[in-house]
Structures are given as C-alpha cells and as structure tokens.
Design a protein around this motif. Structure first.
Motif, mmCIF file in Angstrom:
data_model
loop_
_atom_site.group_PDB
_atom_site.id
_atom_site.type_symbol
_atom_site.label_atom_id
_atom_site.label_comp_id
_atom_site.label_asym_id
_atom_site.label_seq_id
_atom_site.Cartn_x
_atom_site.Cartn_y
_atom_site.Cartn_z
ATOM 1 N N LEU A 117 52.057 43.709 38.890
ATOM 2 C CA LEU A 117 50.855 43.865 39.703
ATOM 3 C C LEU A 117 50.618 45.295 40.184
ATOM 4 O O LEU A 117 49.488 45.673 40.495
ATOM 5 N N LEU A 118 51.688 46.103 40.261
ATOM 6 C CA LEU A 118 51.548 47.469 40.743
ATOM 7 C C LEU A 118 51.665 48.493 39.613
ATOM 8 O O LEU A 118 51.826 49.681 39.864
ATOM 9 N N ASN A 119 51.562 48.007 38.389
ATOM 10 C CA ASN A 119 51.681 48.875 37.216
ATOM 11 C C ASN A 119 50.296 49.351 36.776
ATOM 12 O O ASN A 119 49.466 48.554 36.347
ATOM 13 N N PRO A 120 50.022 50.665 36.890
ATOM 14 C CA PRO A 120 48.705 51.195 36.509
ATOM 15 C C PRO A 120 48.329 50.854 35.070
ATOM 16 O O PRO A 120 47.165 50.583 34.767
ATOM 17 N N HIS A 121 49.308 50.866 34.179
ATOM 18 C CA HIS A 121 49.030 50.556 32.774
ATOM 19 C C HIS A 121 48.597 49.099 32.604
ATOM 20 O O HIS A 121 47.695 48.799 31.811
ATOM 21 N N ALA A 122 49.240 48.195 33.368
ATOM 22 C CA ALA A 122 48.877 46.785 33.285
ATOM 23 C C ALA A 122 47.456 46.575 33.798
ATOM 24 O O ALA A 122 46.680 45.809 33.221
ATOM 25 N N ILE A 123 47.105 47.266 34.880
ATOM 26 C CA ILE A 123 45.759 47.159 35.439
ATOM 27 C C ILE A 123 44.721 47.711 34.466
ATOM 28 O O ILE A 123 43.654 47.125 34.263
ATOM 29 N N MET A 124 45.027 48.835 33.847
ATOM 30 C CA MET A 124 44.102 49.429 32.876
ATOM 31 C C MET A 124 43.970 48.543 31.641
ATOM 32 O O MET A 124 42.884 48.399 31.077
ATOM 33 N N ASP A 125 45.098 47.952 31.224
ATOM 34 C CA ASP A 125 45.066 47.057 30.060
ATOM 35 C C ASP A 125 44.161 45.860 30.308
ATOM 36 O O ASP A 125 43.355 45.477 29.449
ATOM 37 N N THR A 126 44.312 45.250 31.486
ATOM 38 C CA THR A 126 43.545 44.040 31.777
ATOM 39 C C THR A 126 42.088 44.341 32.114
ATOM 40 O O THR A 126 41.164 43.798 31.502
ATOM 41 N N ILE A 127 41.874 45.208 33.097
ATOM 42 C CA ILE A 127 40.504 45.505 33.523
ATOM 43 C C ILE A 127 39.798 46.448 32.548
ATOM 44 O O ILE A 127 38.650 46.226 32.167
ATOM 45 N N GLY A 128 40.511 47.503 32.150
ATOM 46 C CA GLY A 128 39.881 48.510 31.304
ATOM 47 C C GLY A 128 39.664 48.074 29.867
ATOM 48 O O GLY A 128 38.736 48.544 29.207
ATOM 49 N N VAL A 129 40.503 47.177 29.377
ATOM 50 C CA VAL A 129 40.395 46.763 27.968
ATOM 51 C C VAL A 129 39.989 45.292 27.835
ATOM 52 O O VAL A 129 38.936 44.979 27.290
ATOM 53 N N ILE A 130 40.821 44.386 28.349
ATOM 54 C CA ILE A 130 40.511 42.956 28.210
ATOM 55 C C ILE A 130 39.227 42.596 28.954
ATOM 56 O O ILE A 130 38.373 41.867 28.441
ATOM 57 N N GLY A 131 39.073 43.127 30.175
ATOM 58 C CA GLY A 131 37.881 42.841 30.953
ATOM 59 C C GLY A 131 36.615 43.325 30.283
ATOM 60 O O GLY A 131 35.626 42.602 30.192
ATOM 61 N N THR A 132 36.650 44.565 29.790
ATOM 62 C CA THR A 132 35.454 45.116 29.142
ATOM 63 C C THR A 132 35.207 44.471 27.781
ATOM 64 O O THR A 132 34.062 44.253 27.392
ATOM 65 N N THR A 133 36.253 44.155 27.065
ATOM 66 C CA THR A 133 36.086 43.499 25.768
ATOM 67 C C THR A 133 35.484 42.108 25.934
ATOM 68 O O THR A 133 34.711 41.643 25.085
ATOM 69 N N SER A 134 35.803 41.448 27.039
ATOM 70 C CA SER A 134 35.267 40.109 27.289
ATOM 71 C C SER A 134 33.752 40.129 27.459
ATOM 72 O O SER A 134 33.095 39.085 27.367
ATOM 73 N N LEU A 135 33.189 41.319 27.703
ATOM 74 C CA LEU A 135 31.738 41.443 27.877
ATOM 75 C C LEU A 135 30.983 41.112 26.588
ATOM 76 O O LEU A 135 29.782 40.837 26.621
ATOM 77 N N THR A 136 31.675 41.153 25.480
ATOM 78 C CA THR A 136 31.028 40.829 24.200
ATOM 79 C C THR A 136 30.866 39.325 24.013
ATOM 80 O O THR A 136 30.246 38.887 23.046
ATOM 81 N N TYR A 137 31.447 38.542 24.946
ATOM 82 C CA TYR A 137 31.351 37.088 24.867
ATOM 83 C C TYR A 137 30.703 36.519 26.125
ATOM 84 O O TYR A 137 30.604 37.190 27.151
ATOM 85 N N SER A 138 30.276 35.273 26.046
ATOM 86 C CA SER A 138 29.702 34.588 27.203
ATOM 87 C C SER A 138 29.995 33.094 27.098
ATOM 88 O O SER A 138 30.314 32.578 26.016
ATOM 89 N N GLY A 139 29.914 32.414 28.238
ATOM 90 C CA GLY A 139 30.112 30.967 28.254
ATOM 91 C C GLY A 139 31.470 30.519 27.749
ATOM 92 O O GLY A 139 32.509 31.059 28.125
ATOM 93 N N THR A 140 31.452 29.552 26.865
ATOM 94 C CA THR A 140 32.679 28.967 26.322
ATOM 95 C C THR A 140 33.506 29.976 25.543
ATOM 96 O O THR A 140 34.736 29.970 25.619
ATOM 97 N N LEU A 141 32.826 30.854 24.818
ATOM 98 C CA LEU A 141 33.548 31.857 24.031
ATOM 99 C C LEU A 141 34.328 32.799 24.935
ATOM 100 O O LEU A 141 35.455 33.204 24.603
ATOM 101 N N LYS A 142 33.776 33.156 26.089
ATOM 102 C CA LYS A 142 34.481 34.029 27.031
ATOM 103 C C LYS A 142 35.726 33.329 27.554
ATOM 104 O O LYS A 142 36.793 33.944 27.689
ATOM 105 N N LEU A 143 35.594 32.027 27.855
ATOM 106 C CA LEU A 143 36.727 31.255 28.356
ATOM 107 C C LEU A 143 37.824 31.145 27.303
ATOM 108 O O LEU A 143 39.010 31.291 27.607
#
Length: 202
Positions: A119-145
């Motif tokens: 939880l306090l790892n900058p790389h983990a935060i960047m991986d999730t929010i900066g990559v997984i979070g932004t990549t999820s923007l390409t999906y919506s609804g069921t596909l996002k889930l």
C-alpha cells in the motif's frame, strides 16, 4: 468479453512480474517458512492489498474522468509513456540481493510488512492507478468488470505461485537467470500494452 479478460490478465501479469520488495518478500517467506500455513499471512495480505488498489484504481479513475475526454486522453498518454519507460527499466534491471530480508517473520510481522510494501509502494500505486486504472478507461460496463476481475485474479495466482516457487527453487537459482528471464518477458508485455493504448487513442 474474452479479449477483456485476456487483456487484463496479460497486463497485470506484466506489471507484477518484475522483482521488487513485495515479490522478494513473498518469495523469501515461501522459501524460509517451515510449512504452508505459516506463509499464508503474507500471501493473503499481499493479494488483498492488490485487490483493494486495483478496485480503487478502476472505479476511482473511471469516476473522475467520466465524460471528460481530454482527461481520459491525457491519462492514456501518460499510461503509454509510463509503460514504455517501465518496460525499458525492467528490461535492463538485474535482480538485487538486498531488496528484502531473508528472515522468517511471525504472522503479525508478515501482515504488517506485506501491507506496507503493497500500500505504501509508489511503484504499486503507479502500476494500479497509472496503468491498470487508465487502461480500464478503454472498457465500460461488464467488460470493465471482467477486466478488473482478471487483473485481481493475477495477483492472487501470482502470490500463491511465488510462495510455491520460493519453496521449490528458492535455493536453486543462485545466478539470478530465472528472474532476469521474468523481467524480459514483463518488459515485452508492457511494450505490447503501450502499443494497444496508442491505438485506443485514435
């Protein structure tokens, strides 16, 4: 649906493969602890923390940029740049020898340390929010889930597998060649995801 699941699985796998403090700690505890039950605290804690970060990233980022095209595009561009850089850094990285202490921790210390490096790892935060979070923007609804669940599933499978690997081959890979191979594969996956994001910008 299948493509979203595969995309999430490969992306999360690419992000989680590089050898860092979190992975080293899980690996070492798997190698050092005398029984399976004793390594469960660190495996479960790391998995739950990743689940929390991924969920917050997917739903949080989505809520912020919902309907704001320029923010979405900016985050996608940032994600591409970050992936390209992390791919380069991961490709060139070599396994360290002092990233985590090879000490048999008590269950309470396992939980505390695993939570802190997750939880306090900058790389983990960047991986999730900066990559997984932004990549999820390409999906919506069921596909996002489906994309999110696939990413989460990787974390659970990976940490359990890492503990197993620590138990089986922790003492056999003295040269570090196995970790180097993992880093190369991870870098290739990151670059492939960056290309996917570039096409999604069009």
């Amino acid at each position: 649906m299948i493509s979203a699941a595969i995309h999430g699985f490969l992306l999360a796998l690419g992000l989680i493969l590089p050898l860092g403090v979190q992975n080293v700690f899980v690996f070492n505890q798997g190698a050092i602890q005398k029984g399976w039950v004793r390594v469960l605290p660190v495996v479960l804690t790391a998995s739950i923390c990743d689940t929390l970060l991924i969920s917050l990233a997917v739903f949080g980022v989505s809520a912020v940029v919902l309907g704001v095209t320029w923010i979405k595009s900016s985050l996608l561009v940032a994600g591409v740049v970050f992936l390209l850089y992390m791919g380069y850094a991961t490709w060139r990285s070599k396994p360290g020898q002092k990233e985590a202490s090879a000490v048999s921790f008590t269950p309470r210390k396992q939980i505390a340390f695993a939570a802190s490096v997750s939880l306090l790892n900058p790389h983990a935060i960047m991986d999730t929010i900066g990559v997984i979070g932004t990549t999820s923007l390409t999906y919506s609804g069921t596909l996002k889930l489906i994309f999110m669940i696939s990413c989460i599933l990787v974390s659970w499978i990976w940490f359990f597998s890492l503990a197993v690997a620590g138990k089986l081959i922790g003492t056999l890979d003295q040269s570090g060649k196995f970790i180097l191979l993992l880093n190369k594969v991870s870098a290739i996956i990151m670059w492939g995801t960056a290309i996917f994001l570039i096409f999604s910008l069009k």
